[in-house]
Design a protein around this motif. Structure first.
Motif, PDB file in Angstrom:
ATOM      1  N   VAL A 192      -1.800  -2.884  -8.195  1.00  0.00           N
ATOM      2  CA  VAL A 192      -2.957  -2.586  -7.501  1.00  0.00           C
ATOM      3  C   VAL A 192      -3.986  -3.578  -7.403  1.00  0.00           C
ATOM      4  CG1 VAL A 192      -4.963  -0.886  -7.138  1.00  0.00           C
ATOM      5  CG2 VAL A 192      -2.667  -0.001  -7.537  1.00  0.00           C
TER       6      VAL A 192
ATOM      7  N   LEU B  75       2.683   6.992  -6.779  1.00  0.00           N
ATOM      8  CA  LEU B  75       1.681   7.782  -7.503  1.00  0.00           C
ATOM      9  C   LEU B  75       1.770   9.256  -7.226  1.00  0.00           C
ATOM     10  CD1 LEU B  75      -1.590   5.718  -6.602  1.00  0.00           C
ATOM     11  CD2 LEU B  75      -0.236   5.849  -8.823  1.00  0.00           C
ATOM     12  N   LYS B  76       2.863   9.403  -6.242  1.00  0.00           N
ATOM     13  CA  LYS B  76       3.073  10.940  -5.995  1.00  0.00           C
ATOM     14  C   LYS B  76       4.048  11.485  -6.937  1.00  0.00           C
ATOM     15  CE  LYS B  76       2.109  10.459  -1.034  1.00  0.00           C
ATOM     16  NZ  LYS B  76       2.574  10.565   0.338  1.00  0.00           N
TER      17      LYS B  76
ATOM     18  N   THR C 229     -10.028   3.668  -0.710  1.00  0.00           N
ATOM     19  CA  THR C 229     -10.032   4.733  -1.322  1.00  0.00           C
ATOM     20  C   THR C 229      -9.143   4.693  -2.316  1.00  0.00           C
ATOM     21  OG1 THR C 229     -10.475   5.619   1.048  1.00  0.00           O
ATOM     22  CG2 THR C 229      -9.422   7.169  -0.761  1.00  0.00           C
ATOM     23  N   LEU C 230      -8.206   3.677  -2.152  1.00  0.00           N
ATOM     24  CA  LEU C 230      -7.064   3.796  -3.534  1.00  0.00           C
ATOM     25  C   LEU C 230      -7.865   3.185  -4.518  1.00  0.00           C
ATOM     26  CD1 LEU C 230      -4.167   3.812  -4.593  1.00  0.00           C
ATOM     27  CD2 LEU C 230      -3.728   1.708  -3.380  1.00  0.00           C
TER      28      LEU C 230
ATOM     29  N   GLU D 286       1.234   4.207  -3.037  1.00  0.00           N
ATOM     30  CA  GLU D 286       1.131   5.648  -2.770  1.00  0.00           C
ATOM     31  C   GLU D 286       2.151   6.631  -3.155  1.00  0.00           C
ATOM     32  OE1 GLU D 286      -0.577   5.598   1.014  1.00  0.00           O
ATOM     33  OE2 GLU D 286      -2.467   4.655   0.371  1.00  0.00           O
ATOM     34  N   SER D 287       3.479   5.930  -2.853  1.00  0.00           N
ATOM     35  CA  SER D 287       4.537   6.672  -3.078  1.00  0.00           C
ATOM     36  C   SER D 287       4.831   6.856  -4.545  1.00  0.00           C
ATOM     37  CB  SER D 287       5.945   6.209  -2.426  1.00  0.00           C
ATOM     38  OG  SER D 287       6.231   4.944  -3.081  1.00  0.00           O
TER      39      SER D 287
ATOM     40  N   HIS E 281      -7.651  -0.604   1.818  1.00  0.00           N
ATOM     41  CA  HIS E 281      -7.226   0.412   0.577  1.00  0.00           C
ATOM     42  C   HIS E 281      -8.403   0.567  -0.368  1.00  0.00           C
ATOM     43  CE1 HIS E 281      -3.392  -1.542   2.082  1.00  0.00           C
ATOM     44  NE2 HIS E 281      -3.043  -0.314   1.878  1.00  0.00           N
TER      45      HIS E 281
ATOM     46  N   GLY F  82       0.830  -1.137   0.042  1.00  0.00           N
ATOM     47  CA  GLY F  82       0.057   0.154  -0.110  1.00  0.00           C
ATOM     48  C   GLY F  82       0.827   1.251   0.019  1.00  0.00           C
ATOM     49  N   PRO F  83       1.780   1.519   0.956  1.00  0.00           N
ATOM     50  CA  PRO F  83       2.346   2.588   0.952  1.00  0.00           C
ATOM     51  C   PRO F  83       3.438   2.792  -0.273  1.00  0.00           C
ATOM     52  CG  PRO F  83       2.539   1.746   3.007  1.00  0.00           C
ATOM     53  CD  PRO F  83       1.924   0.762   2.151  1.00  0.00           C
TER      54      PRO F  83
END
Length: 1671
Positions: free
Chosen positions: A1255, A1230-1231, A1285-1286, A1227-1228, A1283, A1223-1224
């Motif tokens: 994902v 995608l930033k 929301t993701l 998310e990293s 997750h 998960g983290p």
């Protein structure tokens, strides 16, 4: 204003007005609407033509510029839209008739005079084009036939000049283009005078382009550009079309014939030749002459010639000239012939006349035209009213007039009373001079071949009718032609062989009297080795064998062949008697020949050897003669040399006959217990004679050897001056004949042993001759005795050198191998330990280890023929012998010998890798190709010793490369152990792997060359079967490869070197091989040495070290992406192996999971641009690698849930940890990251598809863990995803991007997989429940909304114009999986939305509007939906509406079939969708009418004029639809049998058209071969329903033979179609056969008779034999 311009007409006529002003006024008057002139268009045209006429008649004088202006003005008038619109409205506008003559004069001037009068040549041609574009204007030519003829003749002359002009100024052509130099000399010979008067020829001479062309050589090239710019050939095509329409309107065919023969035939045939011949292709390119335009002109010329020269009205004239009086009596009309007096003579005289073309072209034009005329004659007169035989004879007599026109001498052949008057034949007392040069002979033979082929195709030669009613006049002519071919033989020209082949096809009796000469010239003594000649010769020989096989006269043919071979001749080495193609044909023919005839052939060969060749080999006692004639040394030496040459010739003939006997005996059907006793006795006698001949030859060789030794000793005792060189020469010559005799003797002996063994095994009545010496061997076995005698050199010297006697060496090995087989068949001999030694010695002799060590320059090639073995192909033949018999000899080889075989195998495979892996010609073998075939065969895995030796050889090669590599710091334990010579290196590798897993540092640095060497070894390893490896080999090679993964890397200075790749390619190959090795059954031995978790951890840490140290290039490279996929595949396979084999699952997986989810790895997964990670590229590579490892690890564990509760508990714990770590990381990714003041998106660098896949795996893992937990707790609570929301954000983004614009295919597939998982997750997290309201009801509405959004997006995606057909095919599995999830638990309301979407899409109006992609989307969704499992309410709803869907699709197919371009993109998918509905609707579609509708749509699917790819798709679609009807709706098929058979007949007719023989190389042959196999299969299925198709079977056969009569099929296609129609013939009863024989037309009946004959001979007899054993 009108009055101002009213005086223009007077000014144009006024002599005071300057011509320049007149031209300006005329132009103004034409374009101005204010100029009022009565009948203005006609006035201006008349003024312009009058001015031009006056200028050329010298009545008016003006400047050249004015002249050009007038021509341009006239051209503009004739091409103006205004004039053509007036003509279309019916206004009368005409030109003066003298305008036609004016144009003709100008065209004549263009072709004859210099550049000063050719300035307006292009304009003149444009004026002609404008005139002919309108019927009203073209009347100046069309009203008078002579004018249009003259126009066409002049334009053809001008076109010929243009085509030849680039070549007239160029140097002579090279030999690659057919030269005409010799033809020029030949054409200058005096010709007989024509029977036409000079007045008829004079106009042609006057208008001949000969002199103008010679003058044109001196002119500059500028005029050429003018003529080319006027589109000469477009104008010519227009004139040809206009002339053709005028010619058809002529009421007097005699006038047309006279005009065409006098003025047109010469220029048009010259033009046709120039357009057809390959010599003038540079001119076509230079003149920008399009192929289609050239073809259209040729078609028009052909139509003109055929209609003018051979109309039906002239049939009587041709009969009167050609037929003898007795042939023609009673066949003419009451008024006699009304056509030309002698049409054939008139035509041939024009062809043979000089002056209409350059002398070098004359003979080529004539030889090219004569077959064309014969073709026209056959099409016009071969069939018609009256006796068919009379028409055939007329065509034959025309042929007899055409052949002498080629200036070939037929030895006084006189067949027609008109022969004495024909202009091209010779008088009675003369002989035509032979054509001198090969080029002219080539042209003549090509023409003769074409004439004979047309005669054969038209079937004008009826042998019986010719013999009974015509006194064999045709046979005599063809024999005279055959005599000419032999008297002036041209064996260096391929057409010579094809002429003989065609004569043979006409009637074998034509060649029968000169069969010996045919065999000698065209087979035995043919010396030309050109590839084209060899192919033509082999085809002729094959045809000869097939013909005499059908006649059941094969023994007679071989009798003649043997007499030709045994004729005394002292020639050089002849070509191989039986080439590969001839041998294959002979084998096929012998299978169709009775066994008695085959044995008769063998007996004849042996008789020839004993009667003719053996006496010539027996050594005469020359010592006595030398003593008597002591003084005649020179005379004696000459006699010795002559005897040696005779022996050499006899030995070569002996080998040819031995090879012939070998091929014949190996091609005969073997004896069995059912063989008749006379055949067995005949075979027994043959084998006895063969044994005796072989013994006599061996005795001769041994006697010669002893005599040679005695002679050498006597020579040494009495030396003479000058004698040494003669003795040396003699000894060399004697050695040559001894060598050939020895080869023949060994070949005979080997053949005899093999055949005798085969007969004794299969036939109990046959007594083997090899068992006879058993009593003489002191109780020993004969086979062992033979082995000992062969190896000891008693028969022939056992230690022969392959470089000197390669064939003898190979035959000796074959003999030894055959004796080994006999020993191995005897179990009693194998049980005795003393017999092992001879077998081991024999195996070592066959292997001949020393011969492998000899270096061979280049790669040798062998065609597989035993007679073609020589020093240049021996190594291939020997290696093929060893590998093909490896299972026999390997158990008797020592370890060293087996290692030699393995080294040879590996060396050849690696040389194939480095050499590019190019295969030789089809049918040929090389050492590397044989090795490659052995490696890929299952045989190698069945030989443990050889397989293990091969593994050891590969292992040693890898180790040798690693030893030579650079070791930077710490020497690996492995290399230290190897330097000490310790054999157990697996423990050292384990130590190195453990050390590397801790430090992650590479121990060995490889150069680019070393990496390539290792990659080549890995390619060899890829083809090895891991199940064939024993535990030790598998563990050694796997650990060694793992050491390469963890402890090797490329040197830093070579990573960025130009032309060198990074580590990605090397690691990619390495990981793929290791993944394959995981499947080995003995892989557990590796896990006994090291834990699986350690291996997984070491592999990932090593890859991370490579990425962190810059050993990989950019992430976007294909090699890096492939490497990532290989890493994922390796981890998945390894984890799967650990779980399935239950190998310390918790320990290994926990170790790997702990490593991947450790704090250090978690930090590495976060993409940041901080100071501790300055290299963002390396950071992204590491993140990519870790995400891929985590994803594949999680995927493998999730797929194994549900095995057992303890296993599920372990895997669930691991999945929870990996998902929490993923998960983290995602998310990293995608930033966005800021680097050097620029924003970088890591997700775009890694690839959208990869991120979506990660994902998706996260989502699957979360769902899987919750599902297992729910099952264990046995509750049905709602799931909460961590997750969510993701996932929701990903879903929204996918909806935005999936169909808006062009997207990569992998992203689309990943997105569809994500939507499947996400919909399933929403179902689990937000499903409606009966007991809950409010929020859950709202969530249910969200599910409906998501359902509809997914459907709409999928529909839009499949309708996207940027998706190709292949892209749609790749997307279909993912779309089907998504639909399966959508409808798995669908409510009726949601499913109705899907059906509504389909119904709205299947609208014909959208297709007609050009929006076929939207309709195609609905079609594909329908097909995929029909294959999905549905809830019961949804199933009822689907099949309730299915008939409407089928009807809509039928209309769509009918509409799209009208546009052939839609066949592949739309029609084929629609038919496939209907097929799917038919398959899934078995038992559910109750109304048979809807199935019959599908048959009607299949009738319209285009199957003709398609490219091979499109044709294959359409064919398969129709075939599968028919097959679905047979399988799933058999009752419908029976009720609608005619419709079904009509559709199937379309398939048969189309494959016959597409599968016909073509002159060019057929690169798409596999497409049509596959289709023919499907047709054969369908015939079998139709025949299986015999009860219903019995009445239609005869019609099916009639349709088949009708189509077969139209084409000549390729042999492979015909084989399958014939096997299929045999199944239908099985259904035909005797009444059907009679019906077919009586009802078919003549040509079709002959095809049916041939088919039925082969059916009864092959298929029916075999079927009856099978029925005998059927209950």
């Amino acid at each position: 204003m009108a009055a101002m311009y009213s005086g223009i007409h007077l000014k144009l006529k006024s002599p005071q007005t300057p011509w320049e002003d007149k031209l300006k006024l005329a132009r103004f008057a034409w374009v101005s609407s204010q100029c009022l002139l009565p009948n203005k268009e006609q006035v201006l045209l008349d003024w312009c033509t009058h001015a031009l006429t006056g200028r050329y008649s010298q009545k008016v004088e003006f400047s050249q510029n004015v002249l050009e202006g007038l021509w341009f003005y006239l051209d503009d008038l004739l091409h103006s839209r205004k004039l053509h619109s007036l003509l279309k409205q019916g206004k009368t506008v005409s030109l003066r008739l003298n305008m036609a003559q004016l144009l003709l004069d100008r065209l004549q001037e263009c072709a004859r005079v210099g550049p000063e009068s050719m300035v307006c040549a292009s304009t003149v041609l444009s004026v002609c084009q404008g005139l002919l574009s309108s019927p009203a204007l073209s009347s100046v030519f069309t009203t008078k036939y002579e004018l249009i003829v003259d126009l066409l003749a002049k334009l053809c002359t001008l076109a010929c000049r243009e085509l030849q002009q680039p070549l007239l100024t160029e140097p002579p052509m090279t030999e690659s283009v057919m030269s005409q130099d010799e033809v020029m000399t030949e054409c200058l010979q005096p010709q007989p005078a024509s029977d036409l008067d000079s007045s008829q020829i004079e106009p042609i001479i006057e208008s001949s382009p000969d002199q103008p062309e010679l003058e044109a050589n001196k002119s500059p090239p500028k005029p050429k550009e003018n003529i080319r710019s006027a589109h000469l050939f477009e104008v010519l095509l227009q004139v040809l079309s206009c002339y053709l329409s005028v010619q058809r309107q002529q009421a007097n065919p005699n006038r047309v014939f006279t005009m065409v023969t006098n003025q047109l035939i010469q220029p048009v045939i010259l033009l046709r030749h120039l357009l057809t011949s390959g010599e003038f292709a540079p001119s076509h390119t230079h003149l920008h002459l399009r192929q289609q335009l050239s073809r259209d002109i040729r078609v028009k010329i052909d139509s003109i010639l055929q209609l003018a020269l051979f109309p039906s009205e002239h049939l009587a004239s041709y009969k009167e000239e050609l037929l003898p009086s007795k042939e023609d009596s009673g066949k003419r009309g009451p008024g006699g012939a009304k056509g030309p007096l002698k049409p054939v003579s008139a035509i041939l005289s024009k062809l043979s006349a000089r002056g209409y073309c350059e002398p070098p072209l004359h003979y080529a034009v004539k030889s090219n035209t004569l077959p064309l005329l014969f073709k026209f004659f056959l099409e016009s007169y071969a069939k018609g009213r009256g006796s068919e035989e009379a028409h055939r004879m007329l065509c034959f007599y025309f042929l007899t007039r055409l052949v002498p026109a080629l200036e070939v001498c037929l030895d006084g052949q006189s067949l027609s009373p008109a022969d004495a008057e024909q202009p091209v034949s010779v008088s009675a007392g003369q002989k035509s001079p032979p054509l001198g040069s090969p080029e002219s002979w080539s042209l003549a033979l090509l023409a003769v071949e074409s004439l004979l082929s047309q005669a054969l195709s038209a079937d004008i030669y009826n042998v019986a009718a010719d013999r009974i009613r015509h006194e064999e006049v045709q046979l005599k002519f063809y024999r005279a032609l055959e005599q000419m071919l032999f008297n002036q033989a041209q064996p260096s020209i391929p057409a010579w062989y094809r002429c003989l082949k065609t004569l043979l096809s006409l009637n074998h009796l034509i060649l029968e009297p000169d069969l010996d000469q045919l065999l000698s010239s065209a087979w035995v003594h043919s010396e030309c080795m050109d590839a084209r000649v060899q192919r033509a010769r082999q085809l002729m020989v094959c045809s000869l064998l097939q013909t005499y096989t059908k006649l059941r006269q094969l023994p007679r043919l071989f009798s003649e062949l043997l007499s030709v071979i045994c004729q005394p001749a002292l020639d050089d080495l002849r070509p191989l008697l039986l080439s590969e193609s001839v041998s294959a044909t002979l084998r096929t023919c012998l299978l169709d020949t009775p066994a008695s005839q085959g044995l008769e052939i063998c007996s004849s060969v042996l008789e020839s050897i004993r009667g003719y060749l053996l006496p010539g080999l027996v050594r005469e006692d020359r010592e006595e003669k030398m003593e008597i004639d002591g003084g005649g040394n020179d005379k004696e030496e000459n006699k010795e040399i002559k005897v040696a040459l005779e022996r050499e010739d006899a030995s070569m003939k002996l080998f040819s006959l031995s090879h012939l006997l070998h091929v014949v005996l190996f091609s005969l059907k073997t004896l069995d217990s059912a063989s008749p006793l006379p055949i067995v006795r005949q075979s027994q006698g043959l084998m006895e004679v063969m044994q005796q001949v072989a013994k006599e030859l061996m005795h001769l060789l041994s006697t010669e050897k002893k005599a040679g030794k005695a002679n050498v000793s006597s020579v040494k005792g009495t030396p003479r001056k000058g004698k040494n060189t003669v003795d040396l020469k003699e000894s060399e010559e004697v050695a040559l004949w001894e060598q050939k005799t020895q080869e023949a003797a060994l070949l005979l002996r080997y053949t005899w042993v093999e055949v005798d063994t085969l007969f004794s095994i299969h036939c109990s009545k046959y007594t083997s001759l090899q068992t006879a010496p058993a009593s003489e061997t002191e109780g020993g076995a004969p086979a062992l005795t033979h082995i000992i005698s062969l190896l000891s050199g008693e028969i022939v010297p056992a230690r022969l050198q392959p470089s000197h006697r390669p064939m003898s060496c190979l035959l000796l090995k074959l003999l030894t191998l055959q004796q080994m087989k006999k020993v191995l068949l005897d179990t009693s001999l194998l049980s005795e330990p003393s017999n092992a030694a001879p077998l081991n010695t024999a195996a070592q002799f066959i292997l001949a280890k020393s011969e492998f060590e000899a270096s061979v320059d280049g790669e040798q090639v062998w065609d597989g023929q035993i007679a073609s073995v020589n020093a240049g192909s021996y190594h291939v033949a020997h290696w093929y012998l060893v590998t093909s018999n490896l299972p026999l000899i390997a158990p008797h080889l020592s370890g060293e010998d087996v290692g030699c075989v393995a080294d040879m195998l590996v060396n050849s495979l690696l040389s194939r890798q480095t050499g590019g892996g190019k295969d030789p010609q089809p049918g040929c073998l090389t050492v590397s190709l044989v090795s490659s075939q052995l490696l890929q065969s299952p045989v190698l895995a069945e030989l443990p010793s050889v397989f293990s030796a091969t593994m050891c050889s590969l292992t040693q090669r890898i180790i040798s490369v690693l030893k030579a590599a650079h070791v930077p710091k710490v020497c690996p334990t492995l290399l230290k152990v190897l330097e000490k010579g310790v054999s157990a290196h697996r423990e050292a590798i384990v130590e190195d792997i453990l050390a590397s897993s801790k430090t992650g540092e590479a121990f060995v640095l490889l150069t680019d060359t070393q990496s390539k060497d290792l990659v080549d070894i890995l390619k060899v390893l890829t083809n090895l079967n891991p199940d064939g490896m024993n535990s030790e080999d598998l563990s050694s090679i796997f650990l060694l490869l793992f050491f390469m993964l963890t402890s090797t890397s490329s040197q830093l200075d070579q990573v960025d070197a130009p032309g060198s790749g990074d580590d990605a390619l090397f690691l990619l190959k390495l990981l793929r091989v290791m993944t394959c090795l995981l499947e080995g059954r003995n892989f557990q031995s590796v896990l006994k040495l090291i834990h699986g978790g350690t291996l997984l951890q070491a592999s990932v840490s090593s890859l991370l070290w490579h990425s962190n140290h810059g050993r990989f290039q950019a992430t976007g490279s294909s090699q890096w992406l492939d490497c990532i996929k290989a890493v994922q595949s390796f981890i998945r396979s390894f984890v799967q192996l650990l779980i399935v084999r239950n190998s310390s699952v918790r320990l290994n997986l926990d170790q790997f999971a702990s490593y991947l989810t450790s704090k250090e790895m978690s930090n590495a997964q976060i993409v940041t641009s901080s100071s501790d990670k300055p290299d963002l590229g390396a950071s992204i590579l590491s993140v990519h690698l870790l995400l891929a490892s985590l994803t594949s690890f999680s995927q493998a564990m999730a797929s194994n849930l549900g095995r057992s509760k303890p296993m599920d508990q372990t895997l669930t714990q691991m999945l929870t940890r990996t998902t929490a770590s993923l998960g983290p990381a995602v998310e990293s990714v995608l930033k966005p990251q800021t680097v050097s003041q620029s924003v970088i998106q890591p997700a775009s660098i890694l690839g959208q598809a990869f991120v979506v896949e990660v994902v998706t795996v996260m989502l699957h893992c979360e769902l899987s863990t919750h599902s297992v937990a729910d099952e264990n707790e046995q509750n049905d609570t709602r799931v909460s995803l961590s997750h969510m929301t993701l996932y929701q954000g990903f879903c929204r983004q996918i909806f935005k991007e999936i169909s808006c614009a062009h997207r990569p295919l992998d992203f689309l597939v990943s997105s569809l997989h994500f939507l499947s998982a996400f919909y399933k997750a929403v179902e689990r997290t937000g499903g409606e429940r009966d007991g809950e309201q409010g929020k859950e009801k709202k969530e249910g509405m969200d599910l409906d909304e998501l359902y509809m959004q997914i459907l709409q997006n999928v529909h839009r995606l499949l309708a996207a114009s940027w998706l190709s057909e292949s892209d749609v095919c790749e997307l279909e599995p993912a779309v089907q999986e998504l639909l399966r999830h959508l409808v798995e638990k669908s409510t009726t309301g949601r499913f109705n939305l899907l059906l509504l979407l389909i119904r709205e899409g299947l609208v014909t109006g959208k297709l007609r509007a050009g929006n076929y992609r939207e309709v195609l989307s609905a079609v594909i969704i329908t097909k995929l939906l029909s294959c999905c499992p549905l809830p019961e309410p949804c199933t009822k709803a689907l099949w309730l509406i299915a008939p409407q869907i089928i009807s809509a699709m039928v209309f769509l197919v009918k509409s799209s079939a009208q546009d052939v371009s839609l066949t592949l993109p739309f029609t084929v998918p629609t038919v496939t969708s209907m097929t799917s509905l038919l398959r899934q609707g078995e038992g559910l579609i109750t109304n048979p009418h809807h199935v019959i509708l599908v048959l009607g749509a299949l009738q319209l699917v285009p199957l003709h004029h398609l490219t091979p790819t499109v044709y294959q798709s359409a064919f398969l679609a129709v075939h599968e639809a028919l097959f679905a009807i047979i399988q799933c709706h058999p009752q419908v098929m029976l009720n609608a049998a005619p419709s079904f058979l009509n559709v199937f007949y379309r398939l048969v007719a189309s494959i016959m058209q597409e599968g016909r023989q073509r002159g060019d190389s057929d690169a798409d042959g596999d497409v049509y071969l596959q289709c023919s196999r499907l047709v054969e299969r369908m015939y079998s299925h139709i025949a299986a329903t015999a009860e219903s198709f019995t009445t239609l079977s005869s019609f099916t056969v009639a349709q088949y033979v009708t189509e077969l009569q139209k084409v000549t099929l390729r042999p492979d296609v015909k084989l399958h179609l014939t096997e299929g129609i045999y199944r239908i013939l099985d259904l035909c009863v005797e009444q059907d056969i009679k019906f077919l024989t009586a009802g078919l037309q003549m040509g079709v009946r002959e095809v049916f008779n041939e088919l039925y004959s082969s059916y009864t001979h092959y298929h029916k007899a075999q079927r009856q034999g099978e029925d005998k054993y059927t209950v």
